[in-house]
Scaffold this motif. Structure first.
Motif, PDB file in Angstrom:
ATOM      1  N   VAL A  62       9.596   0.484  -0.487  1.00  6.84           N
ATOM      2  CA  VAL A  62       8.590   0.968   0.463  1.00  6.84           C
ATOM      3  C   VAL A  62       9.296   1.763   1.555  1.00  6.84           C
ATOM      4  N   PRO A  63       8.772   2.934   1.936  1.00 10.39           N
ATOM      5  CA  PRO A  63       9.384   3.677   3.049  1.00 10.39           C
ATOM      6  C   PRO A  63       9.475   2.806   4.302  1.00 10.39           C
ATOM      7  N   GLY A  64      10.603   2.896   4.991  1.00 11.76           N
ATOM      8  CA  GLY A  64      10.819   2.059   6.164  1.00 11.76           C
ATOM      9  C   GLY A  64       9.756   2.197   7.218  1.00 11.76           C
ATOM     10  N   SER A  65       9.204   3.404   7.362  1.00  8.63           N
ATOM     11  CA  SER A  65       8.177   3.639   8.378  1.00  8.63           C
ATOM     12  C   SER A  65       6.874   2.930   8.048  1.00  8.63           C
ATOM     13  N   ASP A  66       6.683   2.561   6.785  1.00  2.00           N
ATOM     14  CA  ASP A  66       5.444   1.896   6.350  1.00  2.00           C
ATOM     15  C   ASP A  66       5.583   0.391   6.190  1.00  2.00           C
ATOM     16  N   PHE A  67       6.805  -0.101   6.253  1.00  2.00           N
ATOM     17  CA  PHE A  67       7.053  -1.466   5.798  1.00  2.00           C
ATOM     18  C   PHE A  67       6.241  -2.500   6.572  1.00  2.00           C
ATOM     19  N   SER A  68       6.256  -2.420   7.893  1.00  7.13           N
ATOM     20  CA  SER A  68       5.599  -3.457   8.689  1.00  7.13           C
ATOM     21  C   SER A  68       4.077  -3.409   8.580  1.00  7.13           C
ATOM     22  N   SER A  69       3.513  -2.231   8.313  1.00  5.48           N
ATOM     23  CA  SER A  69       2.056  -2.100   8.276  1.00  5.48           C
ATOM     24  C   SER A  69       1.483  -2.084   6.873  1.00  5.48           C
TER      25      SER A  69
ATOM     26  N   VAL B 153       0.840  -1.197   0.000  1.00  5.67           N
ATOM     27  CA  VAL B 153       0.000   0.000   0.000  1.00  5.67           C
ATOM     28  C   VAL B 153       0.879   1.253   0.000  1.00  5.67           C
ATOM     29  N   TYR B 154       0.639   2.137  -0.991  1.00  6.44           N
ATOM     30  CA  TYR B 154       1.274   3.452  -1.057  1.00  6.44           C
ATOM     31  C   TYR B 154       0.170   4.501  -0.914  1.00  6.44           C
TER      32      TYR B 154
ATOM     33  N   THR C  35      -1.901  -8.452 -22.981  1.00  3.31           N
ATOM     34  CA  THR C  35      -1.089  -9.506 -22.376  1.00  3.31           C
ATOM     35  C   THR C  35      -0.790  -9.148 -20.931  1.00  3.31           C
ATOM     36  N   PRO C  36      -1.080 -10.048 -19.970  1.00  2.00           N
ATOM     37  CA  PRO C  36      -0.847  -9.700 -18.568  1.00  2.00           C
ATOM     38  C   PRO C  36       0.630  -9.694 -18.212  1.00  2.00           C
ATOM     39  N   VAL C  37       0.985  -8.866 -17.249  1.00  2.00           N
ATOM     40  CA  VAL C  37       2.313  -8.929 -16.647  1.00  2.00           C
ATOM     41  C   VAL C  37       2.351 -10.170 -15.766  1.00  2.00           C
ATOM     42  N   GLU C  38       3.347 -11.043 -15.988  1.00  2.00           N
ATOM     43  CA  GLU C  38       3.487 -12.289 -15.228  1.00  2.00           C
ATOM     44  C   GLU C  38       4.886 -12.343 -14.635  1.00  2.00           C
ATOM     45  N   LEU C  39       4.955 -12.618 -13.338  1.00  3.45           N
ATOM     46  CA  LEU C  39       6.205 -12.486 -12.603  1.00  3.45           C
ATOM     47  C   LEU C  39       6.526 -13.755 -11.833  1.00  3.45           C
ATOM     48  N   GLU C  40       7.787 -14.176 -11.911  1.00  2.00           N
ATOM     49  CA  GLU C  40       8.250 -15.291 -11.095  1.00  2.00           C
ATOM     50  C   GLU C  40       8.754 -14.840  -9.730  1.00  2.00           C
ATOM     51  N   ASN C  41       9.199 -13.577  -9.656  1.00  2.00           N
ATOM     52  CA  ASN C  41       9.774 -13.047  -8.411  1.00  2.00           C
ATOM     53  C   ASN C  41       9.225 -11.662  -8.118  1.00  2.00           C
ATOM     54  N   VAL C  42       8.911 -11.429  -6.848  1.00  2.00           N
ATOM     55  CA  VAL C  42       8.587 -10.091  -6.369  1.00  2.00           C
ATOM     56  C   VAL C  42       9.464  -9.842  -5.145  1.00  2.00           C
ATOM     57  N   LEU C  43      10.242  -8.772  -5.190  1.00  2.00           N
ATOM     58  CA  LEU C  43      11.095  -8.403  -4.062  1.00  2.00           C
ATOM     59  C   LEU C  43      10.606  -7.061  -3.517  1.00  2.00           C
ATOM     60  N   ILE C  44      10.267  -7.026  -2.227  1.00  2.00           N
ATOM     61  CA  ILE C  44       9.773  -5.805  -1.589  1.00  2.00           C
ATOM     62  C   ILE C  44      10.799  -5.378  -0.554  1.00  2.00           C
ATOM     63  N   VAL C  45      11.349  -4.173  -0.724  1.00  2.00           N
ATOM     64  CA  VAL C  45      12.443  -3.737   0.140  1.00  2.00           C
ATOM     65  C   VAL C  45      12.036  -2.523   0.950  1.00  2.00           C
ATOM     66  N   SER C  46      12.530  -2.456   2.167  1.00  2.00           N
ATOM     67  CA  SER C  46      12.297  -1.336   3.076  1.00  2.00           C
ATOM     68  C   SER C  46      13.516  -0.428   3.067  1.00  2.00           C
ATOM     69  N   THR C  47      13.287   0.872   2.827  1.00  2.00           N
ATOM     70  CA  THR C  47      14.401   1.812   2.833  1.00  2.00           C
ATOM     71  C   THR C  47      13.906   3.212   3.176  1.00  2.00           C
TER      72      THR C  47
END
Length: 352
Positions: free
Chosen positions: A340-347, A232-233, A266-278
């Motif tokens: 994702v902003p670090g302050s938002d990562f956990s929630s 969520v952004y 054509t749909p976007v199809e992904l094998e990997n999703v990486l979500i990083v906090s910074t």
């Protein structure tokens, strides 16, 4: 010889003659039997396993096989992600996409192309310095339409190969009539190559590869169940839904809108999703940001319906997942990276 012995002799002769005929017939029958074609032996059919295609090389961003030793130069395009810009064009063919907040609470995308070449890409948007840094991790040709002051300083330094729509508006870049500016600038892959050749940019390159799993089916993926992942952004939301039949993720945005190619659906199809906090920081009164790409920190790697909590680090400009100091391999295929902003990562990052 008397008649009695004559009769005995005749009977013996007849007996011997009959025995000889019987023996000859038996021998003839056996010869005839021996001359017959032997009956074919019935063999059980054996199932042959289909051979896996073998390639001499792999693309460094996807781990997919190729016969080409030297790969095309990576092309990084700054893609608009405002609501007025969706659906976009060409994203389904990107090997890797970085999604990072720009001003406000809307993200922009850096789409990296190498293994596939889309016909058209866009809408193309203006550069920010942290997007340029992400593209530089792959020594890519950076394509954008406009820039912030910091990005302009970087892109005019002479150290980065780039193509700016400000100088080619209406020529290399086309303005479409079905959208309003600044959400209507598009460029074809053909025009990117044409201008790159004209500028004398290198069009082939050898770059280090990500680490990929060698036996995807034979190695269990670690982590918690993650068949529905949300990021969520603010009012804008990204969702990744796992397709169990295909073993990959489909991307959705706010209002349950699936991310598909505008021209082909054509749909976007992904094998990997990486979500990083910074850490993110507002740096001017326009709302431009400074996004930390070097510190490392917490991350979640989504693969094969599982979420694995890892760390991220910057490896010569590339954002990679690590665990206990060792790079965690990607599944061969396409990858999407959300910052994702670090302050938002956990929630603001959830999965189930």
């Amino acid at each position: 010889m008397n008649k009695k012995w004559l009769l005995v002799a005749c009977l013996v002769a007849v007996f011997l003659l009959l025995a000889a005929c019987k023996s000859e017939k038996a021998s003839s029958d056996q010869d005839s039997k021996d001359q017959k074609d032997p009956e074919p032996k019935t063999e059980e059919p054996t199932e042959e396993e289909p051979e896996e295609p073998e390639f001499a090389y792999t693309f460094p961003l996807t781990g997919k096989g190729t016969d080409e030793a030297l790969h095309p130069r990576v092309v990084a395009v700054m893609v608009n992600n405002a609501p007025e810009a969706r659906q976009q064009s060409g994203l389904h063919k990107a090997d890797l996409v970085y999604e990072v907040l720009a001003e406000g609470r809307i993200t922009r995308l850096v789409a990296l192309f190498q293994s596939e070449e889309p016909d058209v890409i866009g809408p193309v948007r203006s550069a920010r310095d942290y997007y340029v840094r992400l593209a530089n991790g792959f020594d890519s040709i950076y394509v954008h339409h406009g820039w912030s002051p910091d990005a302009k300083t970087m892109l005019t330094s002479g150290n980065i190969d780039s193509i700016n729509g400000l100088y080619y508006d209406g020529t290399l870049f086309k303005r479409v009539s079905f959208r309003k500016a600044p959400h209507n600038s598009y460029i074809s892959y053909e025009n990117i190559m044409k201008e790159s050749k004209k500028q004398g940019y290198e069009l082939e390159q050898e770059i280090p590869s990500f680490t990929f799993k060698e036996d995807v089916e034979g190695v269990a993926t670690e982590g918690e169940p993650a068949e529905d992942v949300k990021v969520v952004y603010g009012k804008y939301q990204v969702e990744y839904r796992f397709d169990t039949d295909k073993g990959l993720y489909h991307r959705y945005t706010t209002n349950n809108e699936q991310t598909v190619d505008r021209e082909t659906e054509t749909p976007v199809e992904l094998e990997n999703v990486l979500i990083v906090s910074t850490n993110h920081k507002i740096v001017d009164n326009v709302g431009r940001r400074d996004v930390n790409l070097t510190s490392g920190g917490n991350a979640v790697l989504i693969q094969n319906g599982k979420a694995q909590q890892v760390q991220w680090k910057n490896d010569n400009g590339r954002i990679i997942p690590v665990k206990d100091g060792v790079e965690v391999p990607f599944v061969p295929g396409k990858t999407w990276v959300n910052f994702v902003p670090g302050s938002d990562f956990s929630s603001k990052v959830t999965w189930e």
